[in-house]
Design a protein around this motif. Structure first.
Motif, short mmCIF file in Angstrom:
data_model
loop_
_atom_site.label_atom_id
_atom_site.label_comp_id
_atom_site.label_asym_id
_atom_site.label_seq_id
_atom_site.Cartn_x
_atom_site.Cartn_y
_atom_site.Cartn_z
N SER A 279 -5.94 -2.42 -56.89
CA SER A 279 -5.49 -1.07 -56.55
C SER A 279 -5.91 -0.77 -55.11
O SER A 279 -6.69 -1.51 -54.50
N ILE A 280 -5.43 0.34 -54.57
CA ILE A 280 -5.82 0.76 -53.23
C ILE A 280 -7.33 0.95 -53.15
O ILE A 280 -7.98 0.52 -52.19
N GLN A 281 -7.90 1.58 -54.16
CA GLN A 281 -9.34 1.81 -54.16
C GLN A 281 -10.11 0.49 -54.18
O GLN A 281 -11.12 0.33 -53.48
N GLU A 282 -9.64 -0.45 -54.99
CA GLU A 282 -10.32 -1.75 -55.06
C GLU A 282 -10.18 -2.52 -53.75
O GLU A 282 -11.12 -3.22 -53.32
N MET A 283 -9.02 -2.38 -53.12
CA MET A 283 -8.82 -3.04 -51.83
C MET A 283 -9.74 -2.44 -50.76
O MET A 283 -10.24 -3.16 -49.89
N GLN A 284 -9.98 -1.15 -50.83
CA GLN A 284 -10.88 -0.52 -49.86
C GLN A 284 -12.30 -1.02 -50.04
O GLN A 284 -13.02 -1.25 -49.07
N VAL A 285 -12.71 -1.22 -51.30
CA VAL A 285 -14.03 -1.80 -51.57
C VAL A 285 -14.10 -3.20 -50.97
O VAL A 285 -15.10 -3.59 -50.35
N LEU A 286 -13.02 -3.98 -51.15
CA LEU A 286 -12.96 -5.32 -50.58
C LEU A 286 -13.12 -5.27 -49.06
O LEU A 286 -13.86 -6.06 -48.47
N CYS A 287 -12.42 -4.33 -48.42
CA CYS A 287 -12.51 -4.19 -46.96
C CYS A 287 -13.93 -3.88 -46.53
O CYS A 287 -14.44 -4.44 -45.55
N ASP A 288 -14.58 -2.99 -47.26
CA ASP A 288 -15.96 -2.63 -46.93
C ASP A 288 -16.87 -3.85 -47.06
O ASP A 288 -17.77 -4.08 -46.22
N ASP A 289 -16.66 -4.63 -48.12
CA ASP A 289 -17.49 -5.81 -48.34
C ASP A 289 -17.25 -6.87 -47.28
O ASP A 289 -18.19 -7.55 -46.83
N VAL A 290 -15.99 -7.02 -46.86
CA VAL A 290 -15.67 -7.98 -45.80
C VAL A 290 -16.37 -7.57 -44.50
O VAL A 290 -16.93 -8.41 -43.79
N ARG A 291 -16.34 -6.27 -44.18
CA ARG A 291 -17.01 -5.79 -42.96
C ARG A 291 -18.51 -6.08 -43.01
O ARG A 291 -19.11 -6.53 -42.03
N THR A 292 -19.11 -5.80 -44.15
CA THR A 292 -20.54 -6.06 -44.30
C THR A 292 -20.83 -7.54 -44.10
O THR A 292 -21.79 -7.92 -43.41
N PHE A 293 -20.01 -8.38 -44.71
CA PHE A 293 -20.17 -9.83 -44.57
C PHE A 293 -20.04 -10.24 -43.10
O PHE A 293 -20.84 -11.05 -42.60
N LEU A 294 -19.03 -9.72 -42.41
CA LEU A 294 -18.80 -10.09 -41.01
C LEU A 294 -19.99 -9.70 -40.14
O LEU A 294 -20.45 -10.51 -39.32
N ILE A 295 -20.48 -8.49 -40.30
CA ILE A 295 -21.61 -8.04 -39.48
C ILE A 295 -22.84 -8.89 -39.76
O ILE A 295 -23.54 -9.33 -38.84
N ASP A 296 -23.11 -9.15 -41.03
CA ASP A 296 -24.27 -9.98 -41.40
C ASP A 296 -24.13 -11.39 -40.81
O ASP A 296 -25.07 -11.92 -40.21
N SER A 297 -22.96 -11.99 -41.00
CA SER A 297 -22.77 -13.38 -40.59
C SER A 297 -22.75 -13.53 -39.08
O SER A 297 -23.40 -14.42 -38.52
N LEU A 298 -22.01 -12.66 -38.40
CA LEU A 298 -21.88 -12.78 -36.94
C LEU A 298 -23.19 -12.47 -36.23
O LEU A 298 -23.43 -12.98 -35.13
N SER A 299 -24.04 -11.66 -36.85
CA SER A 299 -25.34 -11.40 -36.23
C SER A 299 -26.18 -12.67 -36.16
O SER A 299 -27.07 -12.79 -35.31
N GLN A 300 -25.87 -13.63 -37.03
CA GLN A 300 -26.62 -14.90 -37.07
C GLN A 300 -25.97 -16.00 -36.22
O GLN A 300 -26.66 -16.93 -35.79
N THR A 301 -24.67 -15.91 -36.00
CA THR A 301 -23.97 -16.98 -35.28
C THR A 301 -23.40 -16.54 -33.95
O THR A 301 -23.14 -17.37 -33.08
N GLY A 302 -23.17 -15.23 -33.80
CA GLY A 302 -22.39 -14.76 -32.66
C GLY A 302 -20.91 -14.98 -32.92
O GLY A 302 -20.51 -15.58 -33.92
#
Length: 623
Positions: A17-40
């Protein structure tokens, strides 16, 4: 919440659903910030397209449908959704995950990019192939408003606009490329984004029609006429595209609705999507200087970038900028042109001091070069700051417009040599073979900060075009003083260490390491190895080459550049022409594309490390 590391393909999004997709987007952003902080990596561009990428995978079906990403540095969410999250700890590292689309990584990557403005042309080619083969799939190009400053994008738009072939072009409009966008198109987007009359009318009509199905149908037919009356016909309408937008690029419902509309249109479609670079990470959102375009490791809590710079050293780009500032103080004819790389080429200080003499032409290398030629005919002294990898785009302009007319345009070729993490699309290893055959052209490379100043000063005393190469790394910080700058005799080399058993001939900052290596061989093994600074790649120092030929010792020519057609080739050609028999050993980049990794790792893989040079010297002396 979603376990991002367990995603194998994007098919699961179809059932969200739209709501579930928004949760996915939030989780992807969190993952990106966490991961890129370690690798650049590329932070801002990827955080800005999370919702757009999720919506695209909701509506389309890759790999059957084709996604082409312009430049390609914004594909991290696409990589996550296509099952590559587990490899993000290797991002842009040696043998690890590429920071750009990579066909060998996944069938979901149908086109490899790294340079701007190519996506629409590739998409047109795929659309033609689909139709000629009577197949049925969608082709979607995602291009930023910055990349639309490149002429190649317009060539493709002009070609496909009136063909009625199905093609979808998504314009990711975030009002900012690596540097601030320039040009008339940027103003057109501003008008489309912010026309108050249109937006006010649109919202009022939506409220009036909220409960009237009949009126909705009637008014939808008039929508295009209303938009054209209030805003005027857009550039894209005039070119034969159906234009949809502007759309909030972080509103999943709006994105999905418009993407579904685009799928049903039997002609080319432009979807104008408005996004925010760095979305979801405050430090990146507030960045107006392009700092978060591409960064090293960073502290995600404080936003501090972890790279520590030696206070006694500065980047080569900054040093060249300092020289330009000093030259400009004493010569009002000096001006600087850049193709959208003010930040990348460290020209910010020059822009502050000489805003009228710093000209950003957008992503338009060809235009930058020919424009510089026009300035030179009127007595100006233009300096074109351009990355080595982007310079290839302007070969014809250098050859046809500048060199043929012997115009004194100075080209600062930044990022010359191996660049590391950006990989094969950005390695600066082809400018020497490309430019060496061009008549009337002088090419040089300084070994240190002092020589850089002297060569830059010399460049403006030469009739005709001059190329000065400099690497990505750092150089010892020195004050630039106009009165201390000296002319260097064109074509002259310098002997840094005399030798009797062999000579290393090279250019650039690595010469200091070669002097140390030669001294080590002398101290440990009694081998008398000389080192020559070939600061002029063209013309050669033929007098010194003749003297070396008389010594009857082997020459090891080392270049962090393509060995085919490089400095070593030029020396061999000279000796062949003059019928002199000299043992010339060429060490350079072999006939292959160089992947991403640290400079040290890449040089070791290519057998171009100091240890490899040491072994080569020992072999040629002991043979």
């Amino acid at each position: 919440m979603y376990d991002i590391n367990k995603i194998t393909d994007p098919s699961f999004i179809k059932n969200l659903s739209i709501q579930e997709m928004q949760v996915l987007c939030d989780d992807v952003r969190t993952f990106l910030i966490d991961s890129l902080s370690q690798t650049g990596g590329h932070v801002s561009s990827n955080l800005g397209v999370v919702e757009l990428t999720v919506a695209m995978h909701k509506v389309f079906n890759t790999p059957e449908d084709k996604f082409i990403w312009d430049v390609g540095h914004q594909v991290y969410t696409h990589k996550i959704l296509t099952g590559r999250a587990q490899r993000f700890n290797t991002l842009r590292q040696y043998k690890g995950l590429s920071g750009f689309p990579k066909r060998e990584e996944s069938p979901h990557d149908c086109w490899e990019t790294g340079h701007a403005s190519t996506s629409i042309s590739a998409a047109v080619g795929m659309a033609y192939a689909r139709d000629l083969k009577k197949e049925n799939y969608h082709v979607v190009a995602v291009i930023g408003d910055g990349s639309l400053t490149g002429g190649m994008a317009y060539e493709a738009l002009n070609h496909i606009g009136h063909t009625n072939r199905r093609l979808i072009v998504i314009i990711n409009d975030n009002e900012m490329s690596i540097s601030q966008n320039v040009g008339a198109l940027h103003n057109i987007f501003g008008n489309l984004r912010t026309n108050a009359s249109y937006l006010k009318t649109k919202h009022r009509v939506k409220r009036l029609l909220k409960n009237s199905v009949v009126l909705k149908r009637l008014m939808s037919r008039a929508k295009v006429r209303v938009k054209r009356f209030v805003i005027g016909e857009s550039l894209f309408d005039a070119m034969g595209f159906k234009y949809l937008g502007p759309i909030d690029g972080h509103n999943l419902e709006e994105l999905i609705k418009n993407l579904n509309v685009a799928k049903t249109v039997d002609k080319p479609v432009i979807i104008h999507v408005k996004t925010k670079k760095g979305k979801g990470y405050t430090y990146a959102e507030q960045d107006k200087q392009g700092i978060w375009h591409g960064v090293g490791k960073f502290n995600k809590e404080t936003g501090s970038i972890c790279a520590v710079r030696d206070q006694e050293r500065i980047s080569w780009s900054q040093h060249i900028c300092n020289i330009l500032i000093e030259l400009s103080k004493h010569d009002s004819r000096v001006a600087v042109i850049t193709p959208a790389m003010i930040n990348g080429s460290a020209l910010n200080d020059y822009q502050k001091l000489y805003p009228d003499r710093l000209i950003d032409v957008g992503i338009a290398e060809e235009h930058a070069v020919t424009m510089a030629g026009g300035m030179a005919t009127q007595g100006m002294k233009p300096f074109v700051s351009i990355y080595s990898t982007f310079f290839k785009r302007a070969f014809d302009q250098v050859h046809h417009d500048i060199a043929r007319q012997k115009l004194n345009v100075v080209f600062g070729v930044d990022r010359a040599g191996i660049v590391g993490a950006d990989g094969e699309t950005h390695q600066g290893i082809y400018d020497i073979p490309m430019l060496r055959p061009v008549p009337n052209l002088v090419m040089m490379m300084p070994k240190d900060a002092k020589e850089a100043g002297d060569l830059m000063y010399t460049a403006y005393q030469i009739e005709g075009p001059v190329v000065i190469r400099y690497p990505r790394g750092e150089v010892l910080k020195v004050d630039v003083n106009y009165e201390s700058l000296q002319c260097v005799r064109v074509g002259s080399w310098s002997t840094l260490k005399a030798g009797g058993d062999a000579y290393i001939i090279s250019m650039g900052p690595i010469l200091d390491e070669f002097v140390g290596l030669a001294q080590q061989l002398d101290d440990e093994l009694g081998m008398k190895v000389g080192v020559i600074n070939a600061r002029f790649i063209k013309p050669l120092d033929t007098k010194l080459l003749d003297e070396l030929a008389l010594k009857k010792v082997p020459l090891i020519v080392y270049e962090e550049s393509a060995v085919i057609g490089g400095l070593g080739t030029a020396i061999l050609e000279y000796y062949n022409q003059t019928k002199q028999e000299v043992d010339v050993r060429r060490l350079g980049i072999p006939d292959l594309y160089v992947q991403h990794g640290s400079v040290k790792e890449i040089l070791e893989e290519l057998h171009l490390s100091l240890q490899d040079v040491k072994q080569e010297i020992k072999q040629v002396i002991n043979k």
